[in-house]
Design a protein around this motif. Structure first.
Motif, PDB file in Angstrom:
ATOM      1  N   ILE A 156       0.838  -1.197   0.000  1.00 39.79           N
ATOM      2  CA  ILE A 156       0.000   0.000   0.000  1.00 39.79           C
ATOM      3  C   ILE A 156       0.874   1.250   0.000  1.00 39.79           C
ATOM      4  O   ILE A 156       1.732   1.410   0.877  1.00 39.79           O
ATOM      5  N   LEU A 169      -8.703   2.918   5.517  1.00 39.90           N
ATOM      6  CA  LEU A 169      -8.783   2.993   4.058  1.00 39.90           C
ATOM      7  C   LEU A 169     -10.212   3.175   3.563  1.00 39.90           C
ATOM      8  O   LEU A 169     -10.436   3.346   2.363  1.00 39.90           O
ATOM      9  N   LEU A 174      -8.053   4.211  -4.518  1.00 42.61           N
ATOM     10  CA  LEU A 174      -6.752   3.565  -4.681  1.00 42.61           C
ATOM     11  C   LEU A 174      -6.603   2.978  -6.065  1.00 42.61           C
ATOM     12  O   LEU A 174      -7.519   2.335  -6.595  1.00 42.61           O
ATOM     13  N   ILE A 176      -5.404   0.303  -8.681  1.00 40.93           N
ATOM     14  CA  ILE A 176      -5.281  -1.149  -8.595  1.00 40.93           C
ATOM     15  C   ILE A 176      -4.722  -1.696  -9.912  1.00 40.93           C
ATOM     16  O   ILE A 176      -4.856  -1.075 -10.973  1.00 40.93           O
ATOM     17  N   VAL A 185      -9.475  -3.833  -2.745  1.00 40.18           N
ATOM     18  CA  VAL A 185      -9.773  -2.464  -2.304  1.00 40.18           C
ATOM     19  C   VAL A 185     -11.219  -2.356  -1.850  1.00 40.18           C
ATOM     20  O   VAL A 185     -11.517  -1.722  -0.831  1.00 40.18           O
ATOM     21  N   GLY A 190     -12.548   0.725   0.223  1.00 40.42           N
ATOM     22  CA  GLY A 190     -12.085   1.785  -0.654  1.00 40.42           C
ATOM     23  C   GLY A 190     -12.718   1.739  -2.029  1.00 40.42           C
ATOM     24  O   GLY A 190     -13.557   0.877  -2.333  1.00 40.42           O
ATOM     25  N   PRO A 192     -11.749   1.409  -5.926  1.00 37.19           N
ATOM     26  CA  PRO A 192     -10.659   1.062  -6.827  1.00 37.19           C
ATOM     27  C   PRO A 192     -10.715   1.839  -8.139  1.00 37.19           C
ATOM     28  O   PRO A 192     -11.786   2.111  -8.677  1.00 37.19           O
TER      29      PRO A 192
END
Length: 349
Positions: A156, A169, A174, A176, A185, A190, A192
């Motif tokens: 990460i 998170l 994030l 990927i 994720v 989160g 992705p």
């Protein structure tokens, strides 16, 4: 400069010129191969893995083999097209990321999953090889797989937000690498975002993403030490899945080779080589995180308790994969998961 390095530096436009102007050493080779890949000529994947592998084969052949490496998609196409280029004979060999071709390698995808690849690329490389004939060979149509491997695994990277629990998170965006990375994720709460590796720095600098899943080894190439504050991994170098790569040759080209040349390729792609490849990727990962910490970034290694929370949070990803891939009818996805876990464990011990 070696012949291999000369060709690694050439672009697609120089292909025919370079062949015409090649020196006597190249004229003597009975078997010349092109090896196409998506990273730059200075990437560790080329300088520390592909070049030494090719040079060993050339040397073992006594000059009968010449392998010309073409990086940066310099022979045309996109990374997602590499496997098709090998299958169609557009190039002789490719090094590619299986995940760039979604749906083509559903069984091998098991090694992308969290809690399958744990922290040891050597163990995972050997596990893939152990299971290849039984589970994976049938999906590699039109190519001869010479070897497959993983990197050190997805860690990460966060631009400005420390994360020591899945809750940290929640709501973050994030980057990927693959669809299984997206599931990881999502399991962590989160959002992705899929993007090619070269787009990640700009996405960070513009605030499009808060961080991403990617190994340490990419840090210097993308200058992530200047764009992130935190690099986070689980205890004992634990990671949240991996990516699977392959070096493969066009099957017709392989079948046309005499047995002694085939054996040279196989001898240099054996278990000893897979161990070496695993160590190469571990070492370049260590070099990457060292650059980040030297720049002032915080390298967070989670405690066993903190790591257990992540492991528990992402375990449903494995079940999701079993349901989706097993739902295709002809694949016993649970059997592949069980075999993969057992093989990784056996080689880790």
């Amino acid at each position: 400069m070696t012949s291999l390095t000369r060709r690694a530096a050439l672009g697609a436009g120089a292909l025919f010129v370079s062949t015409a102007l090649a020196g006597p050493a190249f004229a003597q080779a009975e078997f010349t191969f092109t090896l196409h890949h998506f990273l730059g000529p200075g990437a560790p994947a080329q300088t520390q893995m592909l070049e030494p592998w090719a040079e060993r084969i050339e040397e073992a052949s006594g000059g009968r083999v010449d392998i010309e490496i073409y990086p940066s998609m310099s022979l045309g196409g996109t990374p997602a097209e590499l496997i098709r280029q090998a299958r169609d004979g557009v190039v002789d060999m490719i090094w590619t990321l299986n995940g760039y071709s979604p749906g083509l390698f559903p069984r091998t995808e098991v090694f992308e999953l969290p809690n399958i690849h744990i922290n040891d690329p050597i163990a995972t490389n050997l596990a893939i090889a152990d299971l290849f004939d039984q589970y994976f060979a049938e999906e590699h149509v039109g190519v001869k797989v010479l070897f497959q491997h993983v990197h050190a695994g997805q860690a990460i990277h966060m631009a400005s937000r420390e994360a020591r629990s899945p809750d940290d998170l929640a709501g973050t965006t994030l980057r990927i690498p693959t669809r299984t990375g997206a599931w990881v994720v999502e399991a962590l709460g989160g959002n992705p975002v899929s993007m090619p590796v070269p787009d990640f720095p700009q996405a960070l600098s513009r605030g499009v993403v808060d961080g991403g899943l990617i190994p340490w080894e990419i840090i210097p190439a993308l200058q992530l030490q200047d764009l992130t504050d935190y690099q986070i991994e689980l205890a004992d170098k634990g990671r949240l899945g991996a990516s699977v790569f392959q070096v493969s040759m066009n099957l017709d080209r392989w079948n046309s080779l005499p047995e002694d040349i085939q054996q040279i390729f196989l001898d240099n792609s054996d278990e000893d080589w897979l161990r070496e490849v695993g160590q190469i990727w571990r070492d370049i990962d260590e070099a990457g995180i060292a650059i980040a910490t030297e720049a002032g970034n915080e390298h967070i290694t989670l405690s066993e308790e903190e790591s257990a929370a992540f492991i528990e949070a992402v375990e449903p990803v494995v079940g999701r994969w079993v349901d989706e891939v097993g739902g295709q009818g002809s694949i016993d996805a649970q059997a592949i998961v069980d075999a993969a876990r057992a093989a990784v464990a056996a080689h880790t011990e």
